[in-house]
Design an enzyme around this catalytic site. Structure first.
Site, short mmCIF file in Angstrom:
data_model
loop_
_atom_site.label_atom_id
_atom_site.label_comp_id
_atom_site.label_asym_id
_atom_site.label_seq_id
_atom_site.Cartn_x
_atom_site.Cartn_y
_atom_site.Cartn_z
N ASP A 98 11.65 2.52 -1.09
CA ASP A 98 10.63 1.59 -0.60
C ASP A 98 11.19 0.18 -0.76
OD1 ASP A 98 10.48 1.04 -3.26
OD2 ASP A 98 8.49 1.88 -3.56
N SER A 99 10.47 -0.82 -0.26
CA SER A 99 11.05 -2.17 -0.20
C SER A 99 10.80 -2.99 -1.45
CB SER A 99 10.46 -2.92 0.99
OG SER A 99 9.09 -3.18 0.74
N GLY A 100 9.94 -2.51 -2.35
CA GLY A 100 9.58 -3.30 -3.52
C GLY A 100 8.33 -4.11 -3.31
N GLY A 101 7.88 -4.21 -2.05
CA GLY A 101 6.69 -5.01 -1.74
C GLY A 101 5.45 -4.57 -2.50
N PHE A 102 5.20 -3.27 -2.51
CA PHE A 102 3.99 -2.76 -3.15
C PHE A 102 3.96 -3.10 -4.63
CE2 PHE A 102 1.54 0.57 -5.33
CZ PHE A 102 0.30 0.38 -4.72
N CYS A 134 0.63 31.66 -7.37
CA CYS A 134 1.83 30.83 -7.28
C CYS A 134 3.02 31.56 -7.90
CB CYS A 134 1.58 29.51 -8.02
SG CYS A 134 3.01 28.41 -8.03
N GLY A 139 -0.68 0.23 3.62
CA GLY A 139 -2.00 -0.36 3.33
C GLY A 139 -3.13 0.65 3.28
N ASP A 167 4.48 10.61 0.69
CA ASP A 167 5.01 10.55 -0.68
C ASP A 167 3.89 10.15 -1.62
OD1 ASP A 167 5.47 7.61 -2.12
OD2 ASP A 167 5.04 7.50 0.02
N GLN A 193 0.77 -2.60 9.20
CA GLN A 193 -0.33 -3.01 8.32
C GLN A 193 -1.55 -3.34 9.19
OE1 GLN A 193 -0.64 -2.85 5.13
NE2 GLN A 193 1.41 -2.78 4.26
#
EC number: 2.4.2.29
Length: 379
Positions: A94-98, A306, A218, A268, A191
């Site tokens: 991921d970009s680190g934004g979150f 399972c 978002g 994810d 977004q």
């Protein structure tokens, strides 16, 4: 030739869900798929060998956290993330934004990027589209994410409009700064909150930049499930059918099925390992909180249906004992089972798409899991 390619195999006649193949530099994987999250270059308590044995194809790692520890330069020196963590299948970063928007108490958003405090020691840091690309290029993931602004939920229309426009400008800067376009595929992030016209504007802006894949961002930030489903209904049709579509941060079983029905290919979430550490497991018959006293003498598997390593070898009573005593092995067993459960759920979803019966599968699964009960819990 783009390093990331999506091949549509079949559309479910009953629901419109897509069965496809995601081609990456480290293998080709069937979609819809669930991607386990390995924030710090490890899916907590699980080895890469165990993830392979479960059938994981792509795993996620986190740009922000790896930038701080051990540093992207060290990962680059190791030969990239694949070599560093001994994983030879797909990796998405991921970009680190979150993280900037969720972890940092103090942050200031400027046009050039975001100033914020390091959540570990309070130092001031600066992350921009260019820096996010530099870090991800060093990490060497198969799929990189554009640096976007992650607005809070709920946000006003005016705020969201400004935010979408900034995210589009940042996306363009990401494309320009991306140094390894033949080895790493960069995805744009749509977004716009719950506003249909803003989602449309965001999607149009990003589609015009021709990314090899698109994420819907978002969502899963506190909005009701109905809102998320409605947003997906009007957002996914705006994205190119020949590119992969990724719903970020979503991993509860109901949302995986409902997302696939609305045209999503990739998901994810930290959910399976996070709830596993708290002693909660997902089973074919619903959620089990293993710490509860009623399991103290329950010598049956976590899930009788399972066949994972945990369920083949250990009982609820034993796992409860381990979790109650804070034994790491207990957390490993619940985490293994939960990640396996979601990977197998997506196998069932793909099979149902193949047989044009995903709508029927949804009904049956929701009934068995307990999602149809009044006041049903989220997962």
């Amino acid at each position: 030739m783009t390093p990331i390619r999506y091949e549509l195999i079949k559309t479910c006649k009953q629901t419109g869900a897509r069965l496809g193949i995601l081609h990456t530099p480290h293998g080709s994987f069937e979609t819809p798929m669930f991607m386990p999250v390995g924030t710090l270059a490890t899916v907590k308590t699980l080895s890469p060998e165990e993830l392979k044995e479960m059938g994981a194809g792509v795993i996620l790692s986190n740009t922000y956290h790896l930038w701080l520890r051990p540093g992207h330069d060290i990962v680059k020196e190791a030969g990239g993330l694949h070599s560093f963590m001994n994983w030879d299948r797909g990796i998405l970063t991921d970009s680190g934004g979150f993280q900037v928007f969720s972890l940092s108490e103090f942050r200031r958003i400027e046009e050039e990027g975001v100033y914020f405090r390091n959540h570990l020691n309070g130092d001031q840091l600066f992350l921009s589209p260019e820096k996010a690309m530099e870090i991800q290029n060093a990490l060497g993931s198969d799929i990189m994410m554009a640096f976007d602004e992650c607005p809070p939920y709920p946000a006003t229309y005016e705020y969201m409009k400004r935010s979408v426009e900034r995210t589009s400008r940042w996306a363009e800067r990401c494309l320009k700064a991306h140094q390894r376009p033949n080895e790493q595929g960069l995805f744009g992030i749509v977004q716009g909150g719950e506003f249909e016209d803003l989602r449309k504007q965001s999607a149009q802006d990003l589609v015009s930049l021709d990314f090899p894949g698109y994420a819907v961002g978002g969502l899963s930030v506190g909005e009701p499930k109905e809102v998320m489903n409605r947003v997906l209904e009007f957002t996914t049709p705006l994205l190119p059918a020949n590119k992969p579509r990724y719903l970020m941060g979503v991993g509860s079983p109901d949302s995986l099925i409902d997302g696939a029905i609305r045209g999503i290919d990739m998901f994810d979430c930290v959910l399976p390992t996070r709830i596993g550490r708290n002693g909660t497991v997902m089973t074919s018959e619903g959620r089990v909180v293993i710490k509860n006293a009623k399991y103290a003498r329950d010598f049956t598997p976590l899930d009788p249906n399972c066949d994972c390593y945990t369920c083949r070898n250990y009982t609820r009573a034993y796992i409860r004992h381990l979790i109650k005593c804070d034994e790491t092995f207990g957390i490993r067993l619940t985490s293994y089972h939960n990640v396996y459960f979601l990977i197998k759920l997506m196998e069932q979803v793909r099979q149902a798409i193949r047989e044009d019966r995903l709508g029927d599968f949804r009904e049956q699964f929701f009934e068995q899991y307990g999602f149809n009960k009044p006041n049903a819990k989220n997962f």
